[in-house]
Design a protein around this motif. Structure first.
Motif, short mmCIF file in Angstrom:
data_model
loop_
_atom_site.label_atom_id
_atom_site.label_comp_id
_atom_site.label_asym_id
_atom_site.label_seq_id
_atom_site.Cartn_x
_atom_site.Cartn_y
_atom_site.Cartn_z
N ASN A 208 0.79 -1.19 -0.04
CA ASN A 208 -0.12 -0.05 0.16
C ASN A 208 0.98 1.28 0.26
O ASN A 208 1.97 1.06 0.20
CB ASN A 208 -1.01 0.04 1.47
CG ASN A 208 -1.48 -1.30 1.37
OD1 ASN A 208 -2.54 -1.48 0.58
ND2 ASN A 208 -1.03 -1.99 2.26
N ARG A 209 0.11 2.34 -0.19
CA ARG A 209 1.21 3.74 0.16
C ARG A 209 1.58 3.60 1.56
O ARG A 209 2.76 3.93 1.63
CB ARG A 209 0.28 4.92 -0.19
CG ARG A 209 1.00 6.02 -0.23
CD ARG A 209 0.19 7.23 -0.85
NE ARG A 209 0.83 8.57 -0.70
CZ ARG A 209 1.07 9.41 0.08
NH1 ARG A 209 0.14 9.32 1.21
NH2 ARG A 209 1.60 10.40 -0.18
N ILE A 210 0.64 3.47 2.29
CA ILE A 210 1.04 3.58 3.92
C ILE A 210 0.21 2.14 4.64
O ILE A 210 -0.83 1.91 4.32
CB ILE A 210 0.38 4.76 4.63
CG1 ILE A 210 1.22 5.85 3.99
CG2 ILE A 210 0.93 4.73 6.26
CD1 ILE A 210 0.66 7.31 4.61
N GLY A 211 1.15 1.52 5.42
CA GLY A 211 0.51 0.28 5.87
C GLY A 211 -0.77 0.57 6.61
O GLY A 211 -1.82 0.21 6.65
N VAL A 212 -0.47 1.26 8.24
CA VAL A 212 -1.54 1.90 8.87
C VAL A 212 -1.32 3.23 9.19
O VAL A 212 -0.39 3.82 9.52
CB VAL A 212 -1.38 1.18 10.22
CG1 VAL A 212 -2.53 1.53 11.15
CG2 VAL A 212 -1.42 -0.40 10.21
N THR A 213 -2.70 3.93 8.83
CA THR A 213 -2.41 5.64 9.19
C THR A 213 -3.20 5.85 10.44
O THR A 213 -4.67 5.17 10.34
CB THR A 213 -2.88 6.10 8.10
OG1 THR A 213 -1.84 5.93 7.01
CG2 THR A 213 -3.11 7.74 8.23
N ALA A 214 -2.99 6.41 11.33
CA ALA A 214 -3.98 6.83 12.34
C ALA A 214 -3.81 8.43 12.21
O ALA A 214 -3.01 9.21 12.69
CB ALA A 214 -3.30 6.54 13.81
N ARG A 215 -4.97 9.15 11.80
CA ARG A 215 -4.91 10.59 11.67
C ARG A 215 -5.79 11.32 12.62
O ARG A 215 -7.04 11.00 12.41
CB ARG A 215 -5.48 10.73 9.99
CG ARG A 215 -5.25 11.93 9.52
CD ARG A 215 -5.33 12.37 8.03
NE ARG A 215 -6.98 12.51 7.71
CZ ARG A 215 -7.47 12.60 6.64
NH1 ARG A 215 -6.66 12.65 5.51
NH2 ARG A 215 -8.93 12.82 6.68
N ARG A 216 -5.34 12.03 13.41
CA ARG A 216 -6.33 13.06 14.23
C ARG A 216 -6.98 12.21 15.09
O ARG A 216 -8.26 12.54 15.28
CB ARG A 216 -6.93 14.19 13.45
CG ARG A 216 -6.14 14.95 12.34
CD ARG A 216 -7.09 15.74 11.66
NE ARG A 216 -6.20 16.62 10.77
CZ ARG A 216 -6.64 16.83 9.41
NH1 ARG A 216 -7.82 16.20 9.24
NH2 ARG A 216 -5.93 17.42 8.74
N VAL A 217 -6.44 11.35 15.67
CA VAL A 217 -7.10 10.36 16.37
C VAL A 217 -6.44 9.99 17.80
O VAL A 217 -4.82 10.12 17.72
CB VAL A 217 -7.63 9.00 16.06
CG1 VAL A 217 -8.81 9.08 14.96
CG2 VAL A 217 -6.36 7.99 15.43
N ARG A 218 -6.71 9.63 19.02
CA ARG A 218 -6.37 9.31 20.20
C ARG A 218 -6.80 8.14 20.89
O ARG A 218 -7.96 7.40 20.40
CB ARG A 218 -6.57 10.34 21.40
CG ARG A 218 -5.98 11.84 20.75
CD ARG A 218 -6.63 12.87 22.09
NE ARG A 218 -5.65 12.35 23.11
CZ ARG A 218 -4.84 12.85 23.71
NH1 ARG A 218 -3.82 13.53 22.81
NH2 ARG A 218 -4.21 12.60 25.05
N ASN A 219 -6.01 7.12 21.43
CA ASN A 219 -6.29 6.23 22.40
C ASN A 219 -6.49 5.07 21.59
O ASN A 219 -7.72 4.73 21.29
CB ASN A 219 -7.73 6.69 23.30
CG ASN A 219 -8.14 5.42 24.25
OD1 ASN A 219 -7.45 4.49 24.26
ND2 ASN A 219 -9.27 5.74 24.91
#
Length: 361
Positions: A208-219
């Protein structure tokens, strides 16, 4: 024959199959609440007829449709990679529902005042959609397990505005952006939202382009995944809004040779050879990951990087500890967010760092 004898014989059959190394075949009608879909039939029709607590079992075959789920407590279960959902063949016709209109494969969609809760998606392949293989918005306790999301235009498996998601033992490969994507919102700016402990665990994410993206999230937790052949393994995206992204744990992942090249976008420089990148994150723990052979020459290349957000947010109070980081270039560890505060690198096994002196050996 008594029910007790029937159950006994069923148990013997399963045990015999296991002893012979045969894969167990999922039951296609284990209860009155099961609705079975056969090749040539519509998954959506079965889903529309289902009630909370029902299971829709999709038999092996190729199904050309998008599926919209708005019923809480529903289980959609295939028979492994033999159950394949691909876009409808017809072009130029009006989409049947919002999921198809959005170019997605399977959607679970609620509203701000009425989330769709406790939906389970199991054991199927979703491939070739313009947007996402699996898309969720305004959900709680969504579970996606044993799903293969392949060659979708943007995301393999994606969730926004949702809490307590559980994504386990999935395969996400060849998707245009992230294999697994979790965000506060894809249409609005704003501070990071609390996912309530969303878990992304034991998935295989490649190409993929990125494996795992966490964008503007917490916890949330990203643990035990294998990521290889992407442009970047894990990318945490924050911005200047409050609360900041972070308060997450990234641990126990194998992040190997993510050396695909992805050109720059209007918001992000080119990416290649990036293991874990934190931008604008606070209080995130990066621990006990195996990060090797991520090589590139972009500003985001290297094993574990702290990088100032492209909208100016700083990394603060993050802890990078006890990782095995070897053979990454230009450096195994790099703190390129020189204005960030409270970030610590502790007991990491690595060969090179920027600045020097952050490796334990």
């Amino acid at each position: 024959m008594s029910k007790r004898h029937m159950k006994c014989l069923a148990g013997i059959s399963v045990a015999t199959a296991t002893a012979l190394g045969l894969a167990a075949v999922p039951s296609v009608a284990s209860g009155d609440s099961d609705r079975v879909v056969r090749p040539g039939e519509s998954i959506q029709t079965a889903v529309d007829a289902a009630r909370p607590g029902d299971t829709v079992v999709v038999l092996p075959g190729t199904y050309r449709e998008s599926v919209l789920i708005t019923t809480p407590g529903l289980t959609l279960r295939g028979t492994g990679e033999r159950t394949v959902i691909v876009p409808a063949a017809a072009k130029g016709t009006k989409a049947a529902h919002a999921c198809a209109a959005g170019g997605n494969g399977i959607c679970v969609i609620g509203t701000k005042g009425h989330t769709v809760d406790d939906v389970r998606i199991r054991s199927l392949t979703v491939s070739g959609f313009d947007k996402s293989g699996v898309w969720a918005s305004w959900t709680d306790r969504l579970s996606v397990h044993g799903v293969a999301a392949r060659e979708n235009g943007t995301w393999g498996i994606a969730q926004e505005r949702s809490t307590r998601g559980y994504f386990r033992n999935n395969i996400a490969t060849g998707n245009g952006d992230a294999g697994v994507f979790v965000a506060n919102s894809v249409t609005e700016e704003g501070g990071a939202t609390d996912t309530g402990g969303t878990r992304i665990v034991e998935n295989s994410v490649s190409g993929n382009r990125i494996g795992v993206t966490a964008r503007r999230v917490r916890n949330l937790v990203i643990d035990g995944n294998t990521m290889t052949g992407n442009c970047s393994g894990v990318f945490v995206v924050g911005d200047e809004s409050k609360p900041a992204a972070g308060a997450m744990t990234i641990s126990g992942n194998r992040i190997l040779e993510n050396n695909k090249f992805c050109p720059a976008t209007p918001r992000l420089s080119a990416i290649q050879g990036s293991g874990i990148v934190l931008t604008g994150s606070e209080a995130t723990t990066v621990r006990s990951n195996d990060i090797r052979g991520n090589v590139g020459s972009t500003p985001l290349s290297g094993g574990i990087l702290l990088f100032k957000s492209f909208v100016g947010a700083l990394n603060t109070d993050n802890t990078i500890s006890e990782n095995r980081v070897r053979g990454n270039k230009p450096a195994d560890l790099a703190d390129r967010d020189t204005a960030g505060t409270g970030n610590s690198f502790v007991r990491n096994t690595c060969g090179t760092s920027v600045p020097a002196g952050m490796c334990a050996g």
